[in-house]
Write a protein that holds these residues in place. Sequence first.
Motif, short mmCIF file in Angstrom:
data_model
loop_
_atom_site.label_atom_id
_atom_site.label_comp_id
_atom_site.label_asym_id
_atom_site.label_seq_id
_atom_site.Cartn_x
_atom_site.Cartn_y
_atom_site.Cartn_z
N GLY A 37 22.04 57.75 26.47
CA GLY A 37 20.61 57.86 26.67
C GLY A 37 20.10 59.29 26.74
N LYS A 38 20.99 60.27 26.63
CA LYS A 38 20.61 61.68 26.65
C LYS A 38 20.66 62.26 25.24
N CYS A 39 20.07 63.42 25.07
CA CYS A 39 20.09 64.13 23.80
C CYS A 39 20.84 65.45 23.98
N ALA A 40 21.44 65.94 22.91
CA ALA A 40 22.08 67.26 22.92
C ALA A 40 21.09 68.27 22.35
N GLN A 41 21.11 69.49 22.90
CA GLN A 41 20.18 70.52 22.46
C GLN A 41 20.83 71.89 22.66
N VAL A 42 20.38 72.87 21.87
CA VAL A 42 20.87 74.25 21.96
C VAL A 42 19.68 75.15 22.22
N LYS A 43 19.92 76.22 23.01
CA LYS A 43 18.88 77.22 23.20
C LYS A 43 19.50 78.61 23.13
N ALA A 44 18.70 79.56 22.63
CA ALA A 44 19.09 80.97 22.58
C ALA A 44 18.06 81.76 23.38
N MET A 45 18.54 82.62 24.26
CA MET A 45 17.64 83.36 25.15
C MET A 45 17.51 84.82 24.69
N TYR A 46 16.57 85.03 23.79
CA TYR A 46 16.29 86.38 23.27
C TYR A 46 15.48 87.17 24.30
N SER A 47 15.44 88.48 24.13
CA SER A 47 14.70 89.34 25.05
C SER A 47 13.20 89.06 25.01
N ASN A 48 12.71 88.51 23.92
CA ASN A 48 11.27 88.23 23.80
C ASN A 48 10.93 86.75 24.00
N GLY A 49 11.91 85.95 24.44
CA GLY A 49 11.64 84.53 24.70
C GLY A 49 12.80 83.64 24.30
N THR A 50 12.74 82.40 24.77
CA THR A 50 13.79 81.42 24.51
C THR A 50 13.39 80.52 23.35
N GLN A 51 14.35 80.25 22.46
CA GLN A 51 14.12 79.37 21.32
C GLN A 51 15.03 78.14 21.49
N TYR A 52 14.47 76.95 21.20
CA TYR A 52 15.19 75.69 21.36
C TYR A 52 15.36 75.00 20.02
N SER A 53 16.51 74.33 19.85
CA SER A 53 16.71 73.47 18.69
C SER A 53 15.96 72.16 18.92
N ALA A 54 15.85 71.37 17.87
CA ALA A 54 15.36 70.00 18.03
C ALA A 54 16.40 69.24 18.83
N LYS A 55 15.98 68.20 19.53
CA LYS A 55 16.91 67.37 20.29
C LYS A 55 17.65 66.45 19.34
N ALA A 56 18.97 66.40 19.47
CA ALA A 56 19.80 65.51 18.66
C ALA A 56 20.06 64.25 19.46
N CYS A 57 19.49 63.13 19.01
CA CYS A 57 19.72 61.82 19.62
C CYS A 57 19.10 60.77 18.72
N PRO A 58 19.58 59.55 18.73
CA PRO A 58 20.63 58.98 19.57
C PRO A 58 22.03 59.41 19.09
N SER A 59 23.04 58.81 19.68
CA SER A 59 24.43 59.15 19.39
C SER A 59 24.71 59.19 17.89
N GLY A 60 25.38 60.25 17.47
CA GLY A 60 25.73 60.43 16.06
C GLY A 60 24.74 61.31 15.29
N THR A 61 23.56 61.54 15.86
CA THR A 61 22.53 62.35 15.20
C THR A 61 22.90 63.82 15.21
N VAL A 62 22.71 64.48 14.08
CA VAL A 62 22.94 65.92 13.94
C VAL A 62 21.61 66.59 13.59
N LYS A 63 21.31 67.71 14.26
CA LYS A 63 20.13 68.52 13.96
C LYS A 63 20.58 69.94 13.66
N TYR A 64 19.96 70.56 12.67
CA TYR A 64 20.27 71.94 12.29
C TYR A 64 19.21 72.87 12.88
N PHE A 65 19.62 74.09 13.21
CA PHE A 65 18.69 75.06 13.78
C PHE A 65 18.94 76.44 13.19
N ASP A 66 17.91 77.28 13.28
CA ASP A 66 17.97 78.65 12.77
C ASP A 66 17.06 79.50 13.65
#
Length: 111
Positions: free
Chosen positions: A67-96
């Motif tokens: 019931g949860k989603c996986a997500q990635v974040k990068a904390m740059y000096s000028n702010g935090t950037q988040y990926s799209a949430k990957a869910c449900p199970s098996g879902t893959v999301k790409y980030f840049d």
Amino acid sequence: MKKRAIGALVALTAGLGTFTLATPAHAGSCGQVTDAKVSGGQASWAHACSGGYIRVSGWVKDTSADGKCAQVKAMYSNGTQYSAKACPSGTVKYFDFYGPGSSVPVYLFTV
């Protein structure tokens, strides 16, 4: 006084219980490739630098039907950037992600 402090602590920890952070994948630097895994999520990303900026690109995957989603974040000096949430199970999301610097801390977590 003790009851108020305990109540505040319970309210704070209850709010924090909705997501799980992984330990930072260190401050990733130019050329570094990282594979990360937490309970319910998996991700891989690479760091590339040019002209005083660092790009972090990769993918994040939900690995559990919890019931949860996986997500990635990068904390740059000028702010935090988040990926799209990957869910449900098996879902893959790409980030840049792209921001200033030559290193940036990147986190994989579930929410």
